[in-house]
Design a protein around this motif. Structure first.
Motif, short mmCIF file in Angstrom:
data_model
loop_
_atom_site.label_atom_id
_atom_site.label_comp_id
_atom_site.label_asym_id
_atom_site.label_seq_id
_atom_site.Cartn_x
_atom_site.Cartn_y
_atom_site.Cartn_z
N ILE A 106 -52.63 -47.37 46.34
CA ILE A 106 -53.31 -46.18 46.85
C ILE A 106 -53.58 -45.29 45.64
N LYS A 107 -54.81 -45.31 45.17
CA LYS A 107 -55.15 -44.67 43.90
C LYS A 107 -56.23 -43.60 44.07
N GLN A 108 -56.26 -42.96 45.22
CA GLN A 108 -57.24 -41.91 45.50
C GLN A 108 -56.70 -41.02 46.61
N PRO A 109 -57.31 -39.86 46.82
CA PRO A 109 -56.82 -39.01 47.91
C PRO A 109 -56.90 -39.72 49.27
N VAL A 110 -55.96 -39.43 50.11
CA VAL A 110 -55.89 -40.08 51.43
C VAL A 110 -56.85 -39.37 52.37
N LEU A 137 -48.45 -45.83 44.28
CA LEU A 137 -49.17 -44.58 44.58
C LEU A 137 -49.56 -43.87 43.29
N ASN A 138 -50.82 -43.58 43.16
CA ASN A 138 -51.35 -42.65 42.16
C ASN A 138 -52.28 -41.71 42.91
N CYS A 139 -51.67 -40.88 43.74
CA CYS A 139 -52.40 -40.14 44.79
C CYS A 139 -52.36 -38.65 44.50
N PRO A 140 -53.52 -38.02 44.29
CA PRO A 140 -53.54 -36.57 44.05
C PRO A 140 -53.49 -35.72 45.30
N GLY A 141 -53.19 -36.30 46.44
CA GLY A 141 -53.11 -35.51 47.68
C GLY A 141 -53.89 -36.18 48.79
N GLY A 142 -54.35 -35.37 49.72
CA GLY A 142 -55.13 -35.90 50.83
C GLY A 142 -55.01 -35.03 52.06
N GLU A 143 -55.61 -35.52 53.13
CA GLU A 143 -55.60 -34.80 54.40
C GLU A 143 -54.31 -35.09 55.16
N VAL A 144 -53.91 -34.12 55.97
CA VAL A 144 -52.62 -34.21 56.64
C VAL A 144 -52.63 -35.27 57.74
N VAL A 145 -53.60 -35.22 58.63
CA VAL A 145 -53.61 -36.13 59.79
C VAL A 145 -53.76 -37.59 59.36
N PRO A 146 -54.71 -37.97 58.49
CA PRO A 146 -54.75 -39.37 58.05
C PRO A 146 -53.48 -39.83 57.34
N THR A 147 -52.85 -38.94 56.55
CA THR A 147 -51.61 -39.32 55.88
C THR A 147 -50.50 -39.56 56.89
N LEU A 148 -50.42 -38.72 57.92
CA LEU A 148 -49.41 -38.94 58.96
C LEU A 148 -49.67 -40.23 59.74
N ALA A 149 -50.94 -40.57 59.93
CA ALA A 149 -51.25 -41.84 60.61
C ALA A 149 -50.77 -43.02 59.78
N ALA A 162 -41.48 -50.13 50.40
CA ALA A 162 -41.03 -49.54 49.14
C ALA A 162 -42.21 -48.79 48.53
N THR A 163 -41.93 -47.67 47.89
CA THR A 163 -42.97 -46.85 47.28
C THR A 163 -42.67 -46.68 45.80
N VAL A 164 -43.74 -46.72 45.01
CA VAL A 164 -43.65 -46.59 43.56
C VAL A 164 -44.71 -45.59 43.12
N CYS A 165 -44.32 -44.57 42.36
CA CYS A 165 -45.27 -43.58 41.85
C CYS A 165 -45.60 -43.92 40.41
N TYR A 166 -46.87 -44.06 40.11
CA TYR A 166 -47.34 -44.20 38.74
C TYR A 166 -48.47 -43.20 38.56
N GLY A 167 -48.39 -42.39 37.55
CA GLY A 167 -49.41 -41.35 37.37
C GLY A 167 -48.95 -40.06 38.04
N MET A 168 -49.42 -39.83 39.25
CA MET A 168 -49.09 -38.60 39.95
C MET A 168 -48.99 -38.85 41.44
N CYS A 169 -48.16 -38.06 42.08
CA CYS A 169 -48.06 -38.00 43.54
C CYS A 169 -47.95 -36.53 43.90
N LEU A 170 -49.06 -35.96 44.37
CA LEU A 170 -49.13 -34.53 44.64
C LEU A 170 -49.39 -34.31 46.12
#
Length: 290
Positions: A106-110, A137-149, A162-170
């Motif tokens: 996951i390398k873009q906003p959700v 995950l290299n995720c700069p954020g995203g919308e709340v409802v799609p992320t909860l889904a 399992a989750t792995v952060c590379y770059g950023m998780c904001l």
């Protein structure tokens, strides 16, 4: 005949246009018709006229144009992979080969589209077997409802996550990193940047409608804070207080806060099933075998 003594007629010389003096050095060389006209009839133009003329002159003419040089698009590299049940290796896309090994990037906003694709991919990988699914995950954020889904789907499937952060998780990326992975399997690279905060939103309309929207936003904030509190082990009041502003953390601070479990300073265990290459040349002089 009528007498012409009393009539006044303009002379031939008076009808001619007076010639203004001109510097001869200005006419030396080849001049266009527009340049000669300017020399003969100079006029004072405003700033807008001069700017408009310069813009028109800068536009490309209708003549033949040079072909624009474009760079060759950089596509994902191809790698060799043998699908289960097949005897022959084939060249597949790099991201596709990782998908076969249950590794999701996951390398873009959700957004809604990203969440839909990730949900469908998670359900498909879970239908293959019950091996652990790794989310990088290299995720700069995203919308709340799609992320909860997506979070609900990660909790629904039978496969462990399992989750792995590379770059950023904001923002919501940090929420997925903390709450989406199973405890003990939440990792981060040494130079990752992590941040969490409360959800934000805006509303307009009547006062009653804005009041309803604000109550829904507060409810969402309380729910996310409760999930983060359960995932990190921090008291609920502390999470509400500290996430009211952006809470930035490095991997070491994230471990102390309970956001992750380990910093990946050594390689993760290699997943079986990949092709084993023999890079040395065969004795008969043929190509390297597999």
């Amino acid at each position: 005949m009528a007498s012409l003594k009393g009539s006044t007629m303009p002379s031939r010389m008076s009808r001619q246009t007076a010639v203004k003096p001109m510097n001869v050095s200005q006419c030396v060389g080849v001049k266009s018709a527009g340049q000669l006209k300017k020399l003969v009839n100079p006029s004072s133009r405003s700033f807008h006229d001069v700017a408009r003329q310069q813009i028109a002159a800068a536009r490309p003419s209708g003549g033949p144009r040079r072909r624009a040089v474009t760079m060759m698009p950089v596509n994902a590299p191809k790698v060799l992979y043998r699908q289960p049940g097949q005897r022959q290796y084939e060249w597949v896309d790099l991201w596709e080969s990782y998908t076969y090994q249950k590794v999701v990037f996951i390398k873009q906003p959700v957004t809604e589209d990203v969440a839909n694709n990730m949900i469908a991919l998670t359900l498909y990988l879970d239908s293959l077997d019950q091996k652990r699914i790794y989310y990088w995950l290299n995720c700069p954020g995203g919308e709340v409802v799609p992320t909860l889904a997506l979070y609900d789907t990660m909790q629904y499937v039978r496969s462990k996550t399992a989750t792995v952060c590379y770059g950023m998780c904001l923002g919501m990326g940090g929420f997925l990193l903390t709450a989406g992975g199973e405890k003990g399997y939440r990792y981060a690279m040494p130079h990752s940047i992590l941040m969490m905060h409360h959800p934000s939103g805006a509303s307009r309309g009547q006062a009653s409608e804005m009041h309803i929207e604000s109550r829904e936003l507060v409810r969402m904030r309380d729910y996310l804070s409760l999930v983060v509190s359960e995932s990190t082990g921090q008291p609920y009041d502390r999470v509400i207080r500290e996430l009211s502003r952006n809470k930035w953390m490095d991997p070491k601070q994230a471990i102390e806060y309970g956001m992750i479990d380990k910093v990946l300073t050594t390689p993760m265990p290699k997943m079986p099933g990949g092709p084993k290459f023999k890079f040395e040349r065969a004795p008969d002089g043929g190509l390297p075998g597999l």
